[in-house]
Motif scaffolding. Structure first.
Motif, PDB file in Angstrom:
ATOM      1  N   TYR A 145      43.361  24.629  38.341  1.00  0.00           N
ATOM      2  CA  TYR A 145      43.372  23.418  39.155  1.00  0.00           C
ATOM      3  C   TYR A 145      42.600  22.352  38.395  1.00  0.00           C
ATOM      4  N   ASN A 184      46.863  21.241  41.661  1.00  0.00           N
ATOM      5  CA  ASN A 184      46.464  22.631  41.899  1.00  0.00           C
ATOM      6  C   ASN A 184      47.681  23.520  41.655  1.00  0.00           C
ATOM      7  N   THR A 185      47.635  24.300  40.577  1.00  0.00           N
ATOM      8  CA  THR A 185      48.779  25.148  40.214  1.00  0.00           C
ATOM      9  C   THR A 185      48.698  26.545  40.823  1.00  0.00           C
ATOM     10  N   GLU A 204      43.222  20.529  48.730  1.00  0.00           N
ATOM     11  CA  GLU A 204      44.298  20.875  47.800  1.00  0.00           C
ATOM     12  C   GLU A 204      44.876  22.244  48.174  1.00  0.00           C
ATOM     13  N   PRO A 205      46.031  22.289  48.826  1.00  0.00           N
ATOM     14  CA  PRO A 205      46.622  23.582  49.177  1.00  0.00           C
ATOM     15  C   PRO A 205      47.175  24.306  47.949  1.00  0.00           C
ATOM     16  N   ARG A 207      50.182  26.576  45.978  1.00  0.00           N
ATOM     17  CA  ARG A 207      51.646  26.468  45.910  1.00  0.00           C
ATOM     18  C   ARG A 207      52.306  27.360  46.952  1.00  0.00           C
ATOM     19  N   ASP A 208      53.511  26.978  47.376  1.00  0.00           N
ATOM     20  CA  ASP A 208      54.239  27.769  48.373  1.00  0.00           C
ATOM     21  C   ASP A 208      54.705  29.108  47.814  1.00  0.00           C
ATOM     22  N   SER A 212      57.710  27.273  42.864  1.00  0.00           N
ATOM     23  CA  SER A 212      57.615  25.910  43.394  1.00  0.00           C
ATOM     24  C   SER A 212      56.678  25.076  42.530  1.00  0.00           C
ATOM     25  N   ASP A 213      56.813  23.757  42.653  1.00  0.00           N
ATOM     26  CA  ASP A 213      55.914  22.870  41.912  1.00  0.00           C
ATOM     27  C   ASP A 213      54.483  23.033  42.409  1.00  0.00           C
ATOM     28  N   THR A 215      50.911  21.874  43.842  1.00  0.00           N
ATOM     29  CA  THR A 215      50.538  20.775  44.726  1.00  0.00           C
ATOM     30  C   THR A 215      49.798  19.719  43.903  1.00  0.00           C
ATOM     31  N   HIS A 216      49.896  18.468  44.326  1.00  0.00           N
ATOM     32  CA  HIS A 216      49.381  17.411  43.464  1.00  0.00           C
ATOM     33  C   HIS A 216      49.229  16.100  44.223  1.00  0.00           C
ATOM     34  N   ASN A 217      48.459  15.209  43.632  1.00  0.00           N
ATOM     35  CA  ASN A 217      48.331  13.841  44.131  1.00  0.00           C
ATOM     36  C   ASN A 217      47.938  12.965  42.952  1.00  0.00           C
TER      37      ASN A 217
END
Length: 237
Positions: A145, A184-185, A204-205, A207-208, A212-213, A215-217
């Motif tokens: 992350y 966050n990978t 920061e959650p 990944r599903d 999947s990609d 999570t990011h911002n």
């Protein structure tokens, strides 16, 4: 004869001056020397001027965050490689890809055991640990992350692959009041980032699922920008 002797003496003096100048030439900065054997094209192509500017930034970072080691032309690591800071090559907006040295020998996954369902094709980035989202690395084994100094994932990048259930101050890495974006990978680790007075700035959650990609911002918003002072992370990175 006297003219010949004078000419010869002048030549010797000039040769001596040239030799002295060559001997007095300053050594190349460590970033330039390391870049010559770096597999990353944007790093190996650095000029001496770029490397000199970059090395000054790295040296300043090492002074302000003790315990780190420069492991490549653009990287410092702490905690046995579990924390890495990546610097942009001067003139570039975004920091470089994480080097193979920073990823470490354990980034590649172990071979599938007999009878085990193998979801990952051999030789893919998932297999070798070299996938990246906005240059935040991940693979089957290690999932990082990352915090970014500037919006749109620019500037220095600070990244972790361990989880820290107890609050970690960003002062440890000279990164307080500097984060503008994140990735966050991880599949299992969630991250909470805190600001002054214990205010939670963002969450920061994980990944599903594996494919999947991350999570990011790219920008945390004006209310949270450049206010992060610490974080906690839960789960298995």
């Amino acid at each position: 004869m006297r003219k010949l002797l004078t000419l010869a003496s002048s030549i010797l003096l000039l040769a001596g001056a040239a030799t002295g100048a060559a001997q007095a030439a300053p050594p190349k900065p460590a970033s330039y020397v390391m870049a010559q054997s770096d597999a990353r094209a944007e790093v190996s192509g650095m000029t001496v001027a770029q490397a000199t500017e970059l090395q000054a930034q790295i040296d300043d970072q090492l002074r302000k965050s003790p315990g780190g080691t420069q492991i490549s032309a653009t990287e410092i690591s702490w905690n046995g490689g579990n924390v890495v800071m990546e610097f942009p090559v001067p003139g570039q907006k975004q920091a470089s890809l994480t080097s193979a040295k920073a990823l470490g020998p354990n980034a590649a996954r172990r071979p599938a055991a007999a009878g085990e369902v193998d979801l990952v094709a051999s030789g893919t980035c998932y297999d070798t640990g070299t996938c990246q989202y906005q240059k935040c690395p991940y693979g089957w084994t290690d999932q990082w992350y990352c915090l970014y100094q500037d919006s749109d994932w620019g500037g220095r990048r600070l990244q972790w692959k361990d989880h820290y259930p107890y609050e970690q101050t960003l002062d440890t890495w000279n990164f307080s009041y500097q984060a503008s974006g994140w990735v966050n990978t991880s599949l299992k680790t969630v991250v909470e980032v805190w600001g002054p007075g214990g205010q939670r700035l963002w969450f920061e959650p994980a990944r599903d699922n594996f494919f999947s990609d991350p999570t990011h911002n790219s920008f945390v918003g004006w209310d949270a920008n450049d206010k992060a002072t610490s974080f906690t992370s839960y789960g298995d990175a």
